[in-house]
Write a protein that holds these residues in place. Structure first.
Motif, PDB file in Angstrom:
ATOM      1  N   ALA A   1      16.283  33.290  17.027  1.00  0.00           N
ATOM      2  CA  ALA A   1      15.416  34.398  16.622  1.00  0.00           C
ATOM      3  C   ALA A   1      14.208  34.505  17.539  1.00  0.00           C
ATOM      4  CB  ALA A   1      14.980  34.197  15.170  1.00  0.00           C
ATOM      5  N   ALA A   2      13.620  33.363  17.887  1.00  0.00           N
ATOM      6  CA  ALA A   2      12.430  33.381  18.737  1.00  0.00           C
ATOM      7  C   ALA A   2      12.750  33.904  20.129  1.00  0.00           C
ATOM      8  CB  ALA A   2      11.837  31.971  18.826  1.00  0.00           C
ATOM      9  N   ARG A   3      13.885  33.492  20.696  1.00  0.00           N
ATOM     10  CA  ARG A   3      14.231  33.892  22.061  1.00  0.00           C
ATOM     11  C   ARG A   3      14.808  35.296  22.133  1.00  0.00           C
ATOM     12  NH1 ARG A   3      17.449  28.844  24.606  1.00  0.00           N
ATOM     13  NH2 ARG A   3      17.707  30.388  26.290  1.00  0.00           N
ATOM     14  N   ALA A   4      15.434  35.757  21.047  1.00  0.00           N
ATOM     15  CA  ALA A   4      16.055  37.081  21.062  1.00  0.00           C
ATOM     16  C   ALA A   4      15.118  38.184  20.591  1.00  0.00           C
ATOM     17  CB  ALA A   4      17.310  37.085  20.192  1.00  0.00           C
ATOM     18  N   GLY A   5      14.004  37.795  19.969  1.00  0.00           N
ATOM     19  CA  GLY A   5      13.102  38.804  19.421  1.00  0.00           C
ATOM     20  C   GLY A   5      13.663  39.481  18.188  1.00  0.00           C
ATOM     21  N   LEU A   6      14.508  38.761  17.442  1.00  0.00           N
ATOM     22  CA  LEU A   6      15.103  39.283  16.216  1.00  0.00           C
ATOM     23  C   LEU A   6      14.496  38.576  15.010  1.00  0.00           C
ATOM     24  CD1 LEU A   6      18.853  39.248  17.343  1.00  0.00           C
ATOM     25  CD2 LEU A   6      17.397  41.271  17.138  1.00  0.00           C
ATOM     26  N   THR A   7      14.611  39.190  13.851  1.00  0.00           N
ATOM     27  CA  THR A   7      14.110  38.547  12.641  1.00  0.00           C
ATOM     28  C   THR A   7      15.054  37.427  12.231  1.00  0.00           C
ATOM     29  OG1 THR A   7      15.317  39.983  11.122  1.00  0.00           O
ATOM     30  CG2 THR A   7      13.147  40.751  11.872  1.00  0.00           C
ATOM     31  N   PRO A   8      14.540  36.402  11.546  1.00  0.00           N
ATOM     32  CA  PRO A   8      15.421  35.331  11.062  1.00  0.00           C
ATOM     33  C   PRO A   8      16.549  35.857  10.178  1.00  0.00           C
ATOM     34  CG  PRO A   8      13.123  34.656  10.907  1.00  0.00           C
ATOM     35  CD  PRO A   8      13.122  36.117  11.278  1.00  0.00           C
ATOM     36  N   GLN A   9      16.240  36.888   9.376  1.00  0.00           N
ATOM     37  CA  GLN A   9      17.277  37.451   8.504  1.00  0.00           C
ATOM     38  C   GLN A   9      18.404  38.084   9.320  1.00  0.00           C
ATOM     39  OE1 GLN A   9      14.022  38.027   8.312  1.00  0.00           O
ATOM     40  NE2 GLN A   9      13.367  37.250   6.294  1.00  0.00           N
ATOM     41  N   ALA A  10      18.023  38.814  10.379  1.00  0.00           N
ATOM     42  CA  ALA A  10      19.040  39.448  11.221  1.00  0.00           C
ATOM     43  C   ALA A  10      19.899  38.398  11.914  1.00  0.00           C
ATOM     44  CB  ALA A  10      18.375  40.357  12.258  1.00  0.00           C
ATOM     45  N   VAL A  11      19.243  37.346  12.417  1.00  0.00           N
ATOM     46  CA  VAL A  11      19.999  36.290  13.094  1.00  0.00           C
ATOM     47  C   VAL A  11      20.953  35.603  12.121  1.00  0.00           C
ATOM     48  CG1 VAL A  11      19.799  34.023  14.199  1.00  0.00           C
ATOM     49  CG2 VAL A  11      18.314  35.905  14.902  1.00  0.00           C
ATOM     50  N   SER A  12      20.504  35.357  10.906  1.00  0.00           N
ATOM     51  CA  SER A  12      21.365  34.711   9.912  1.00  0.00           C
ATOM     52  C   SER A  12      22.613  35.530   9.644  1.00  0.00           C
ATOM     53  CB  SER A  12      20.600  34.477   8.608  1.00  0.00           C
ATOM     54  OG  SER A  12      19.584  33.507   8.784  1.00  0.00           O
ATOM     55  N   LYS A  13      22.468  36.847   9.569  1.00  0.00           N
ATOM     56  CA  LYS A  13      23.629  37.714   9.334  1.00  0.00           C
ATOM     57  C   LYS A  13      24.582  37.694  10.527  1.00  0.00           C
ATOM     58  CE  LYS A  13      21.363  40.960   6.169  1.00  0.00           C
ATOM     59  NZ  LYS A  13      20.917  42.363   5.955  1.00  0.00           N
ATOM     60  N   ILE A  14      24.009  37.753  11.736  1.00  0.00           N
ATOM     61  CA  ILE A  14      24.842  37.741  12.943  1.00  0.00           C
ATOM     62  C   ILE A  14      25.591  36.419  13.056  1.00  0.00           C
ATOM     63  CG2 ILE A  14      24.811  37.789  15.472  1.00  0.00           C
ATOM     64  CD1 ILE A  14      22.315  39.629  15.209  1.00  0.00           C
ATOM     65  N   VAL A  15      24.868  35.311  12.838  1.00  0.00           N
ATOM     66  CA  VAL A  15      25.493  33.997  12.931  1.00  0.00           C
ATOM     67  C   VAL A  15      26.603  33.852  11.900  1.00  0.00           C
ATOM     68  CG1 VAL A  15      25.105  31.531  12.530  1.00  0.00           C
ATOM     69  CG2 VAL A  15      23.542  32.832  13.994  1.00  0.00           C
ATOM     70  N   ALA A  16      26.364  34.307  10.684  1.00  0.00           N
ATOM     71  CA  ALA A  16      27.391  34.232   9.643  1.00  0.00           C
ATOM     72  C   ALA A  16      28.636  35.001  10.061  1.00  0.00           C
ATOM     73  CB  ALA A  16      26.845  34.767   8.321  1.00  0.00           C
ATOM     74  N   ARG A  17      28.421  36.175  10.647  1.00  0.00           N
ATOM     75  CA  ARG A  17      29.554  37.001  11.100  1.00  0.00           C
ATOM     76  C   ARG A  17      30.328  36.293  12.217  1.00  0.00           C
ATOM     77  NH1 ARG A  17      26.857  41.331  11.642  1.00  0.00           N
ATOM     78  NH2 ARG A  17      26.525  41.399  13.895  1.00  0.00           N
TER      79      ARG A  17
END
Length: 325
Positions: A29-45
């Protein structure tokens, strides 16, 4: 999730960051500039798709809840890379991390046709759910966007729509690029290269160029025809139809020392022209006598690649994997 539909920019960003060492959702999230929630959804997918996996809990030095470490799931997808040389076909299968899982070599008869190559290729690259596609490396000239090839030294191969023919025959995506571009991509995958050239000396001779860390193909995919630069005006006839090309003069050398000196002079000119930091040598001829070639280039930052004969097909397979990252 269908692997062929994995085209989301954020999905590719996350996979690329994990490949480059980001091991937790927070660091992604820190390196991509995304929210933790967005990263969690992407990672789950991506975990559901079998492309990422959790490796266990790790602490980042804080006192809070340990974070789950992530890595690419090596078996989650694969790609194939092929090298159409003037006398053989080399094929490798790569896992999602870019490691070679298997390799095959098939001799090609003199005057082989595109159909002969596809007949040899088809049983080596069976279609399955996890296959992302096939990359093919072949001598130039060629047109990278269309996959139409007219390789020097292959009679009857004028304007062959190789990418379209292969996709029709195999049933999955195909990328076609110069063998030298694939080779330099393979070398850059495993170690940092910015302004460099990989000089490939096998049945032909050419270079793959990295300028600013990116493969340089030129305005019409013609960059890298190093072997067809004239260095002897009245020199031997080359497969490209001209005389005195580096490739022809090198091939006509009476000794290995003389051949190495020819290549050394041409490489020195290339370094002066493009102000390159590094030169990497590879290909059958170089690997037969590596010390001869190194000694012929005392004023150049030159090394021999350790990838060996599968360098081009590995790079061709990475062309496909690169679409994920």
């Amino acid at each position: 999730m269908d692997l062929t539909s994995l085209r989301s920019h954020n999905d590719r960003t996350v996979l690329g960051l994990v490949r480059s060492g980001a091991s937790s959702r927070a660091s992604i999230a820190a390196r991509a500039g995304l929210t933790p929630q967005a990263v969690s959804k992407i990672v789950a997918r991506l975990i559901d798709a079998g492309l990422l996996e959790e490796t266990g809990a790790v602490r980042d030095g804080g006192r809070g809840k340990p974070r789950m470490s992530l890595r690419l799931a090596a078996g989650g997808a694969c790609s194939y890379g092929a090298y159409v040389d003037r006398d053989e076909l080399r094929v490798v299968r790569l896992d999602l991390t870019g490691e070679v899982v298997s390799a095959s070599v098939v001799p090609l008869a003199p005057m082989f046709t595109p159909g002969d190559v596809l007949d040899a290729l088809a049983p080596l690259v069976p279609a399955e759910e996890k296959v992302l596609g096939l990359g093919i490396g072949i001598a130039g000239p060629l047109d990278f966007p269309s996959g139409v090839v007219s390789p020097n030294g292959l009679p009857g191969w004028g304007s062959v729509p190789l990418r379209a023919l292969a996709e029709e025959r195999l049933g999955f995506p195909v990328v076609v690029d110069k063998d030298t571009n694939a080779a330099v991509l393979a070398e850059a995958w495993r170690r940092p290269l910015e302004d460099a050239a990989l000089v490939f000396v096998g049945t032909g001779l050419g270079v793959g160029l990295l300028l600013g860390g990116e493969v340089h193909r030129g305005a019409r995919s013609g960059a890298g025809e190093f072997g067809h630069m004239t260095i002897q005006l009245d020199g031997p006839l080359c497969v490209c139809g001209r005389r005195g090309c580096v490739e022809a003069v090198h091939a006509a050398a009476s000794t290995g020392v003389e051949a190495a000196r020819v290549l050394g002079a041409a490489v020195a000119n290339l370094v002066q022209l493009l102000d390159l930091d590094q030169i990497v040598l590879s290909g059958r001829k170089v690997l037969e006598s590596p010390e001869l070639y190194l000694r012929a280039m005392p004023d150049v930052d030159v090394s021999i690649t350790s990838y060996g004969p599968d360098l081009v097909p590995v790079g061709a397979g990475l062309l496909v994997l690169g679409g994920l990252f």
